[in-house]
Design a protein around this motif. Structure first.
Motif, PDB file in Angstrom:
ATOM      1  N   PHE A   1       0.833  -1.210   0.000  1.00 15.32           N
ATOM      2  CA  PHE A   1       0.000   0.000   0.000  1.00 15.32           C
ATOM      3  C   PHE A   1       0.866   1.258   0.000  1.00 15.32           C
ATOM      4  O   PHE A   1       0.594   2.210  -0.754  1.00 15.32           O
ATOM      5  N   ILE A   2       1.916   1.294   0.820  1.00 15.94           N
ATOM      6  CA  ILE A   2       2.781   2.480   0.880  1.00 15.94           C
ATOM      7  C   ILE A   2       3.531   2.662  -0.444  1.00 15.94           C
ATOM      8  O   ILE A   2       3.675   3.787  -0.945  1.00 15.94           O
ATOM      9  N   ARG A   3       3.994   1.573  -1.025  1.00  8.19           N
ATOM     10  CA  ARG A   3       4.656   1.688  -2.334  1.00  8.19           C
ATOM     11  C   ARG A   3       3.720   2.288  -3.375  1.00  8.19           C
ATOM     12  O   ARG A   3       4.114   3.139  -4.176  1.00  8.19           O
ATOM     13  N   ASN A   4       2.457   1.822  -3.375  1.00 10.08           N
ATOM     14  CA  ASN A   4       1.506   2.296  -4.384  1.00 10.08           C
ATOM     15  C   ASN A   4       1.138   3.757  -4.189  1.00 10.08           C
ATOM     16  O   ASN A   4       0.726   4.431  -5.149  1.00 10.08           O
ATOM     17  N   ASN A   5       1.233   4.262  -2.963  1.00  7.05           N
ATOM     18  CA  ASN A   5       0.783   5.624  -2.686  1.00  7.05           C
ATOM     19  C   ASN A   5       1.919   6.608  -2.453  1.00  7.05           C
ATOM     20  O   ASN A   5       1.675   7.811  -2.358  1.00  7.05           O
ATOM     21  N   PHE A   6       3.122   6.123  -2.373  1.00  3.97           N
ATOM     22  CA  PHE A   6       4.268   7.002  -2.202  1.00  3.97           C
ATOM     23  C   PHE A   6       4.451   7.872  -3.440  1.00  3.97           C
ATOM     24  O   PHE A   6       4.510   7.377  -4.559  1.00  3.97           O
ATOM     25  N   GLY A   7       4.487   9.157  -3.244  1.00  5.13           N
ATOM     26  CA  GLY A   7       4.636  10.090  -4.357  1.00  5.13           C
ATOM     27  C   GLY A   7       3.339  10.514  -5.004  1.00  5.13           C
ATOM     28  O   GLY A   7       3.342  11.297  -5.950  1.00  5.13           O
ATOM     29  N   THR A   8       2.182  10.018  -4.514  1.00  4.24           N
ATOM     30  CA  THR A   8       0.886  10.421  -5.072  1.00  4.24           C
ATOM     31  C   THR A   8       0.293  11.556  -4.240  1.00  4.24           C
ATOM     32  O   THR A   8       0.600  11.722  -3.062  1.00  4.24           O
ATOM     33  N   TRP A   9      -0.607  12.311  -4.863  1.00  3.90           N
ATOM     34  CA  TRP A   9      -1.231  13.449  -4.206  1.00  3.90           C
ATOM     35  C   TRP A   9      -2.714  13.497  -4.563  1.00  3.90           C
ATOM     36  O   TRP A   9      -3.132  12.943  -5.575  1.00  3.90           O
ATOM     37  N   GLY A  10      -3.482  14.167  -3.734  1.00  6.42           N
ATOM     38  CA  GLY A  10      -4.865  14.502  -4.069  1.00  6.42           C
ATOM     39  C   GLY A  10      -5.702  13.314  -4.459  1.00  6.42           C
ATOM     40  O   GLY A  10      -5.820  12.326  -3.732  1.00  6.42           O
TER      41      GLY A  10
END
Length: 443
Positions: A388-397
């Motif tokens: 989950f953290i890999r998939n959301n790292f660097g994402t916004w909004g």
């Protein structure tokens, strides 16, 4: 470039709030004589967790295999009353004209589910009311924890029982003989209302099991062919005497647990229903509340996750583990920490997308509860959130996913299992995300 540390020393990273600690492994610096670049393994053990409390509008409790009834009041949750409303299935037998039929007893048979909340050394008083009208589902609606069904003005009878925490104790409550005799007479006389379920429930709409407001315990009971049923014991007398029984079972299509919850004077009074009305733990005394049947669950976010990008030119997540600590002293002999809690992944519109799975990508994680039986300091739930953290790292909004935490759906709709999570940055044991990552920098 972040400086290399000697083994065992810690580096305070400015990109993490709440004093995030990190370790850098100097042995991970590779090939400095070959290329002008460096790799580091970094461990951060206090990445901020934003956990909020949400109150569900309503929970479908119709058809559950466990029912709850009783009353309990305490400081963290307020006052809760649980009542069970049930239609019963029609049953009959064909009497022999030359036989005599004699009543032994009419009993309510109940089997504990093992669930409880409150003082199990007390003997709760339960009143049995007859429903004034049959339970109906109008316009394809359902029956919910907040549903209320009308009853007759006075109870048919009342009874007490001794709760049995964690066990499958069988209770047989003798009901008034006059009630049993009337039912037996109608069966022998083959009254018309016993011909169909529709006729039966018009004559006998069902029962409500309503707790006395002085009670100090709520208990769960199985709903099955042999539990929460009415059993008519009678004798069939001809040339011989035969013991007989006839069971009237709950029609689970028209049965549900109803909840009345008064949280005035508690922190939960500030939580309004609806996912849009979530309340951060900082506004609830650094606490977050989860409980089945009353409808409280949690939302989790990691607002400063992307600050890890400032650690190096390239940052790679290696692993991430979430730790959730129940508030010390909030669980004891009066309640139960759930063995199974689930994380659900949602999009920016709070639409459920998936569970959080284990490393095999198939098994749903259940919180991996660890209990410190001695001091209680190291009682916690943990989840592997690496993917989950890999998939959301660097994402916004809109691209950033969120997590919802709740009991499995069956337990959420049929038990009072509960957790109060501690999220106070001033305390040693709080919700936290441990992250291991690699950074790469060009010299």
């Amino acid at each position: 470039m972040y400086r290399t540390l000697k083994p065992g020393r810690r580096l305070l990273l400015p990109f993490l709030l709440l004093g995030a600690g990190a370790c850098i492994d100097e042995n991970s610096e590779l090939g400095r004589t070959l290329v002008d670049s460096s790799f580091y393994n970094v461990y951060v053990d206090t990445c901020t967790v934003d956990i909020s409390t949400i109150l569900e509008d309503s929970i479908v409790t119709r058809g559950d295999s466990i029912c709850q009834f009783g009353h309990y009041a305490e400081g963290d949750w307020g006052e809760v009353s649980a009542a069970y409303y049930a239609e019963y299935t029609c049953n009959s037998f064909t009497p022999e004209a030359s036989y005599e039929y004699r009543l032994d007893s009419l009993v309510l048979r109940m089997v504990h589910s093992g669930h409880y909340w409150g003082d199990t050394l007390t003997q709760p008083l339960i009143h049995i009311y007859q429903l004034s009208t049959p339970i109906e589902l109008n316009d394809n609606t359902d029956l919910y924890n907040r549903s209320v069904w009308p009853t007759e003005g006075a109870p048919l009878t009342s009874f007490t029982y001794r709760p049995r925490p964690g066990g499958k104790k069988v209770h047989e409550i003798r009901l008034p003989d006059a009630w049993g005799q009337q039912l037996l007479d109608d069966l022998v006389n083959e009254e018309d209302y016993l011909d169909s379920q529709e006729d039966f429930k018009r004559r006998f709409p069902g029962l409500a099991f309503v707790p006395d407001e002085g009670g100090r315990c709520i208990s769960g009971f199985q709903v099955s062919d042999s539990s929460m049923c009415l059993v008519l014991h009678y004798q069939e007398i001809s040339s011989q005497r035969a013991e007989k029984q006839l069971a009237f079972q709950v029609n689970t299509d028209y049965a549900y647990t109803g909840i009345r919850h008064d949280c005035e004077g508690t922190p939960l009074a500030h939580v309004n229903s609806g996912i849009e009305n979530y309340v951060h733990s900082t506004d609830l005394g650094h606490l977050a509340y989860l409980q089945g049947l009353t409808g409280y669950y949690n939302q989790l976010e990691f607002p400063y996750l992307n600050d890890l990008q400032d650690a190096g030119q390239i940052v790679s997540i290696e692993s991430a583990t979430l730790y959730l600590y129940p508030l010390k002293g909030s669980y004891n002999k009066t309640n139960q920490l759930p063995d199974d809690i689930r994380l659900y992944i949602t999009n920016e519109n709070n639409v459920l997308e998936d569970y959080v799975y284990g490393s095999d990508g198939v098994t749903v994680q259940t919180g991996n509860l660890t209990v410190d039986e001695m001091a209680g300091r190291e009682t916690y739930y943990s989840f592997d959130l690496t993917e989950f953290i890999r998939n959301n790292f660097g994402t916004w909004g809109m691209k950033r996913q969120k997590l919802l935490l709740n009991l499995p759906s069956e337990e959420a709709s049929s038990t009072f299992d509960q957790v109060i999570f501690s999220n106070d940055p001033g305390k040693e044991r709080q919700c936290r995300l441990d992250v291991r990552f690699k950074i790469y920098n060009e010299q």
